[in-house]
Design an enzyme around this catalytic site. Structure first.
Site, PDB file in Angstrom:
ATOM      1  N   LYS A  83      -6.576  -8.347  99.833  1.00 25.91           N
ATOM      2  CA  LYS A  83      -7.001  -9.232  98.749  1.00 25.91           C
ATOM      3  C   LYS A  83      -7.356  -8.426  97.508  1.00 25.91           C
ATOM      4  CE  LYS A  83      -6.815 -13.197 100.969  1.00 25.91           C
ATOM      5  NZ  LYS A  83      -5.955 -14.326 100.528  1.00 25.91           N
ATOM      6  N   ASP A 117      -2.414  -9.857  97.980  1.00 22.26           N
ATOM      7  CA  ASP A 117      -2.605 -11.255  97.618  1.00 22.26           C
ATOM      8  C   ASP A 117      -3.625 -11.327  96.496  1.00 22.26           C
ATOM      9  OD1 ASP A 117      -2.815 -13.955  97.406  1.00 22.26           O
ATOM     10  OD2 ASP A 117      -3.536 -14.321  99.445  1.00 22.26           O
ATOM     11  N   GLU A 169       1.636 -11.423  96.596  1.00 22.93           N
ATOM     12  CA  GLU A 169       1.531 -12.870  96.741  1.00 22.93           C
ATOM     13  C   GLU A 169       0.739 -13.479  95.583  1.00 22.93           C
ATOM     14  OE1 GLU A 169      -0.249 -15.973 100.102  1.00 22.93           O
ATOM     15  OE2 GLU A 169       0.217 -13.894 100.653  1.00 22.93           O
ATOM     16  N   ASP A 173       2.655 -18.756  96.496  1.00 19.87           N
ATOM     17  CA  ASP A 173       1.790 -19.429  97.472  1.00 19.87           C
ATOM     18  C   ASP A 173       1.223 -20.698  96.846  1.00 19.87           C
ATOM     19  OD1 ASP A 173       0.004 -20.268  99.395  1.00 19.87           O
ATOM     20  OD2 ASP A 173      -1.274 -18.509  99.322  1.00 19.87           O
ATOM     21  N   LYS A 203       2.053 -23.301 103.809  1.00 19.99           N
ATOM     22  CA  LYS A 203       0.835 -23.598 104.563  1.00 19.99           C
ATOM     23  C   LYS A 203       0.787 -25.098 104.822  1.00 19.99           C
ATOM     24  CE  LYS A 203      -1.790 -19.723 102.613  1.00 19.99           C
ATOM     25  NZ  LYS A 203      -2.810 -19.317 101.629  1.00 19.99           N
TER      26      LYS A 203
END
Length: 365
Positions: free
Chosen positions: A162, A191, A219, A244, A268
């Site tokens: 992250k 991400d 991402e 995403d 997702k």
């Protein structure tokens, strides 16, 4: 095979370590659990966590959407006419993707049980075992490097790191520290959770490319609505870019794919509104020759089991981000579901999601 009853209840499970991203910090996994009972005694399970900063939904809004809007429309319907049932759910309300997803996965659980097939096999049956990455929360470069080394020592070979919370120069230092600590072989996926602007994202990614940090993919570097910015980053860097938060629906996916705004898509269930819509995104991406990751929010093993069955069924789903249950201090599934063996996840061959029993100790009274 008619839907006889739909029940919901809230659960809460503490995380053993805080989960930190550019958007939020999570210490407790909260969810709405859905139980669908059919008139042939088949029971299906689903769940939906509230993820305000991504989906915009709360526990209360998810509960109301399921019980107040969707349940009256489908109780009594036959799952043998499943397209009609899923169409009713999809058209019942604008948005509400998490509520739709929880109900959708419970219904797919029932349908696959009726077919006496695992859900993965019912949906296509491509993989029996998949491998998850493990997430490194955003902290100081030194702390993140230590965490990364621990996860590699625990057998994980792909890390989802992250970034995007503060200065972009600090993000580069974070990745430098991690790569130095874990060596050249492990996969690093970044991400940014929408934390960068397009031009600074390009600057940071080029810097990491020049430093030879060997990043597998980046991402969602920019804001979800900024498709032009996403395309700018994709066009001006060599590292693959994954959409995403920019892709909730098949229509979102169509826009990204047609414009070439990203190299990959993260699907997702909580964004898509469940397996029924997620299948459309995966198939559309496959037409464009685009690979997908399937990830999750901070979910329990109920939601992850459903997502893993979907992911294992599709040939162009090549990456998996299913570490959330490993972050929790307990397991809401008392028997069944997918099985974790380190980084490997065994899908199993039991009918449906293979969930035997649910542990009600985590229910919120």
């Amino acid at each position: 095979m008619n839907i006889e009853k739909i029940e919901t209840y809230r659960i809460a499970i503490p995380l053993h370590t805080p989960f930190k991203t550019a958007l939020r910090t999570v210490t407790v996994a909260e969810s709405i659990v859905v139980k669908v009972t059919c008139d042939d005694a088949i029971i299906g399970w689903g769940e939906a966590p509230p993820t305000h900063v991504i989906t915009g939904y709360s526990l209360a809004s998810i509960e109301f959407a399921i019980n107040g809007i969707m349940k009256p429309l489908i109780v009594g319907e036959s799952l043998l006419n499943r397209e009609r049932v899923f169409e009713k759910i999809h058209q019942s309300a604008v948005g509400n993707s998490s509520a739709k997803a929880a109900l959708d996965m419970a219904l797919y659980d029932c349908i696959a049980q009726h077919a006496n097939m695992s859900l993965a096999n019912f949906l296509g049956g491509y993989n029996d075992t998949i491998e998850t990455d493990y997430t490194v929360s955003v902290n100081s470069p030194e702390e993140m490097a230590t965490d990364a080394e621990k996860y590699i020592d625990n057998g994980f070979t792909a890390l989802k790191v992250k970034v995007g919370k503060d200065l972009i120069e600090t993000d580069v230092k974070r990745i430098e520290a991690i790569r130095k600590q874990i060596g050249p072989d492990a996969l690093i996926r970044l991400d940014a959770n929408q934390g960068w602007k397009a031009k600074e994202a390009v600057r940071a990614i080029r810097k990491m490319e020049d430093l030879g940090l060997n990043i597998e993919l980046i991402e969602q570097p920019v804001k979800a609505h900024d498709i032009e910015g996403l395309q700018y980053v994709t066009d001006h860097t060599d590292t693959p870019i994954m959409a995403d938060e920019s892709v909730f629906s098949p229509n979102d996916a169509k826009r990204v794919l047609e414009s070439g705004a990203a190299d990959m898509i993260n699907i997702k269930l909580m964004k898509a509104g469940g397996i029924h819509q997620a299948l459309k995104i995966a198939k559309l991406a496959d037409v464009y020759g685009v690979e997908c990751m399937v990830g999750s929010m901070i979910e329990t093993k109920i939601g992850i089991t459903a997502a893993a069955h979907f992911a294992a069924s599709q040939p162009n789903v090549t990456r998996y981000d299913f570490d959330a249950p490993l972050m929790l201090s307990g397991d809401v599934i008392a028997g069944g579901g997918v099985t974790y063996r380190g980084k490997s996840i065994e899908i199993g061959s039991k009918p449906g999601l293979g969930i035997d029993t649910i542990d009600r100790q985590f229910a919120v009274k």
